[in-house]
Write a protein that holds these residues in place. Structure first.
Motif, short mmCIF file in Angstrom:
data_model
loop_
_atom_site.label_atom_id
_atom_site.label_comp_id
_atom_site.label_asym_id
_atom_site.label_seq_id
_atom_site.Cartn_x
_atom_site.Cartn_y
_atom_site.Cartn_z
N THR A 72 0.87 -1.18 -0.25
CA THR A 72 -0.01 -0.03 0.01
C THR A 72 0.90 1.26 0.09
O THR A 72 1.82 1.46 0.83
CB THR A 72 -1.16 -0.01 1.33
N PHE A 73 0.35 2.15 -0.83
CA PHE A 73 1.18 3.41 -0.93
C PHE A 73 0.29 4.47 -0.36
O PHE A 73 -0.80 4.71 -0.78
CB PHE A 73 1.55 3.83 -2.40
N LEU A 74 0.89 5.26 0.62
CA LEU A 74 0.23 6.32 1.16
C LEU A 74 1.24 7.50 1.34
O LEU A 74 2.27 7.52 1.50
CB LEU A 74 0.07 5.86 2.73
N ASP A 75 0.30 8.48 0.64
CA ASP A 75 1.02 9.91 1.00
C ASP A 75 -0.03 10.69 1.51
O ASP A 75 -0.95 11.31 1.03
CB ASP A 75 1.22 10.46 -0.63
N GLY A 76 0.36 11.04 3.11
CA GLY A 76 -0.55 11.55 3.63
C GLY A 76 -0.52 13.27 3.53
O GLY A 76 -1.44 13.70 3.96
N GLU A 77 0.58 13.80 3.11
CA GLU A 77 0.56 15.09 2.69
C GLU A 77 -0.30 15.50 1.64
O GLU A 77 -0.94 16.45 1.52
CB GLU A 77 1.89 15.67 2.19
N ASN A 78 -0.50 14.69 0.72
CA ASN A 78 -1.38 14.94 -0.41
C ASN A 78 -2.72 14.04 -0.48
O ASN A 78 -3.54 14.29 -1.64
CB ASN A 78 -0.51 14.81 -1.81
N GLY A 79 -3.01 13.31 0.52
CA GLY A 79 -4.34 12.38 0.54
C GLY A 79 -4.37 11.55 -0.30
O GLY A 79 -5.28 11.44 -1.09
N ILE A 80 -3.30 10.70 -0.50
CA ILE A 80 -3.29 9.89 -1.71
C ILE A 80 -3.16 8.42 -0.79
O ILE A 80 -2.35 8.19 -0.35
CB ILE A 80 -2.08 9.91 -2.70
#
Ligand code: MLT
Length: 421
Positions: free
Chosen positions: A51-59
């Protein structure tokens, strides 16, 4: 050591007596790092391709596929396949997977004897965890499995847990109601079957509403994995001793049961109810939330990793509208939730702190509308998170992670002589 512009002084030798240990908790809070010590391996930090999670950009993406596309077009079982095996199945493969899940939904009748021992007030999570653990006793070959040599048995173990968890989850609910159990109806799809096992009564045939079944499927997709978190790393850590899949998943269920992990949507519903019971003045509660001494906290806002909208929240909000409309329910709590979201997102206090609604903000409203009681909310989370746990367990085994053993920094007494009393 430089981390994001800050300088940290690390002692040369750590953990030895008399040495002043670095304040790991402070370092972690300030830098966002769990640890700088690779000795933590698959416990504190790990490499993962799930799972890829980019919390800064809500992805949020599963195996590269955006959560929005999966929630819109896929099904929970297809997503389960994707997470576990790493690719989207061809139609024939998916049909086979679905067929196998259908044929393993029954739970051994001897497990009924264990089940019958639970008191009616047993918490459904306790029942779920205990019965999943007991699967290890019924299928002991799953423990210490050589996952390369016994691939077929591994696949069967995966199918069994995916097929049986909804049955066991529905049992845990029926127990809390004191109702007779419903056996699986395998002509139904995964979520419709679960709803049938939950709500059919012998006297009253239950019609599964397709909008509700679809919304539930979507909710499970949205909860299916969330990279490393308390339950996922618990599953990895327990599995790293080559404990079986069932026991590792049971440990994940137990980790999820803790209110800090799986309890948030319950707190949201209770908060919305409190606002409603106090007259529904949302603005007043938004002000209270800003006052640290008020004792009131805005639940379902903000997330450890999201500094932007939790992408799952937007999808769930729409699903909540669909379900309430399909069931012709007018829940004042949904109106309060929307008002609260609007008020908070336009308030500088929340904007500055990057506090956005998270996955838990609207999900409880859907469960409530379907008739799922609050003490079952975490069970629903576990149903959704299952494929993620399986994928994390498998990845940890495939990459041949060593047995987990978090490094300790000793901060206790130096050597003392024992003096008998
Ligand atoms: C979630 O889905 O938000 C979680 O499992 C909690 C987390 O990511 O820490």
């Amino acid at each position: 050591l430089h981390v994001e512009g800050k300088v940290y002084k690390l002692p040369v030798v750590r953990g030895t007596e008399g040495e002043k240990a670095i304040d790991i908790a402070k370092l972690r809070d300030e830098s966002g790092f769990i640890t700088l010590d690779t000795g933590y391996k698959n416990t504190g930090a790990t490499k993962s391709a799930i799972t890829f999670l980019d919390g800064e950009n809500g992805i949020l993406r599963y195996r590269g596929y955006p959560i929005e596309q999966l929630a819109e077009h896929s099904t929970f079982l297809e997503v389960a396949f994707l997470l576990i095996y790493g690719y989207l199945p061809k139609k024939a493969e998916l049909d086979k997977f679905i067929h196998e899940v259908r044929t393993h939904t029954m739970v051994n009748e001897d497990m009924r004897k264990i089940f019958d021992g639970f008191p009616v007030n047993a918490h459904p999570m306790g029942v779920l965890s205990a019965l999943v653990t007991s699967l290890s006793a019924f299928y002991p070959k799953a423990v210490g499995l050589d996952i390369d040599k016994e691939k077929e048995y591994l696949d069967l173990t995966i199918i069994r847990i995916i097929a049986k968890l909804p049955t066991i989850a529905a049992w845990s609910y029926k127990n809390s109601q004191g109702h007779p159990l419903n056996y699986p109806k395998n002509s139904l799809d995964y979520c419709s079957n679960f709803l049938h096992m939950m709500f059919s009564l012998p006297v009253e045939p239950y019609e599964v509403n397709p909008v509700v079944a679809r919304a539930l499927d979507k909710l499970l997709i949205l909860h299916a994995d969330h990279e490393q978190n308390c339950s996922a790393s618990t599953v990895r850590l327990v599995g790293s001793s080559h404990a079986g899949l069932y026991s590792s998943i049971a440990a994940g269920i137990d980790a999820l049961w803790g209110p800090l992990h799986g309890g948030a949507n319950q707190e949201v519903i209770e908060m919305l109810q409190e606002i409603h019971d106090a007259g529904g003045n949302v603005k007043q509660f938004v002000e209270k939330a800003k006052d640290k001494n008020s004792g009131f906290r805005l639940m379902g806002f903000g997330h450890r990793v999201y500094k932007n909208f939790d992408p799952r929240a937007k999808i769930i909000k729409k699903a909540a509208d669909d379900v309430l409309k399909a069931l012709n329910i007018n829940d004042p709590l949904l109106d309060i939730a929307k008002e609260l979201e609007h008020a908070a997102l336009n308030d500088q206090y929340f904007i500055d702190r990057k506090l956005y609604p998270n996955v838990d903000f609207y999900s409880g409203i859907i469960y409530k509308a379907i008739g799922i009681p609050i003490n079952m909310f975490t069970v629903m989370f576990a149903l959704g998170r299952l494929p993620g746990w399986i994928a994390q367990w498998l990845e940890m085994r495939r990459t041949k992670e060593p047995i987990g053993r978090p490094r300790q920094i000793y901060i206790g007494e130096t050597a003392r002589d024992y003096v008998p009393v």
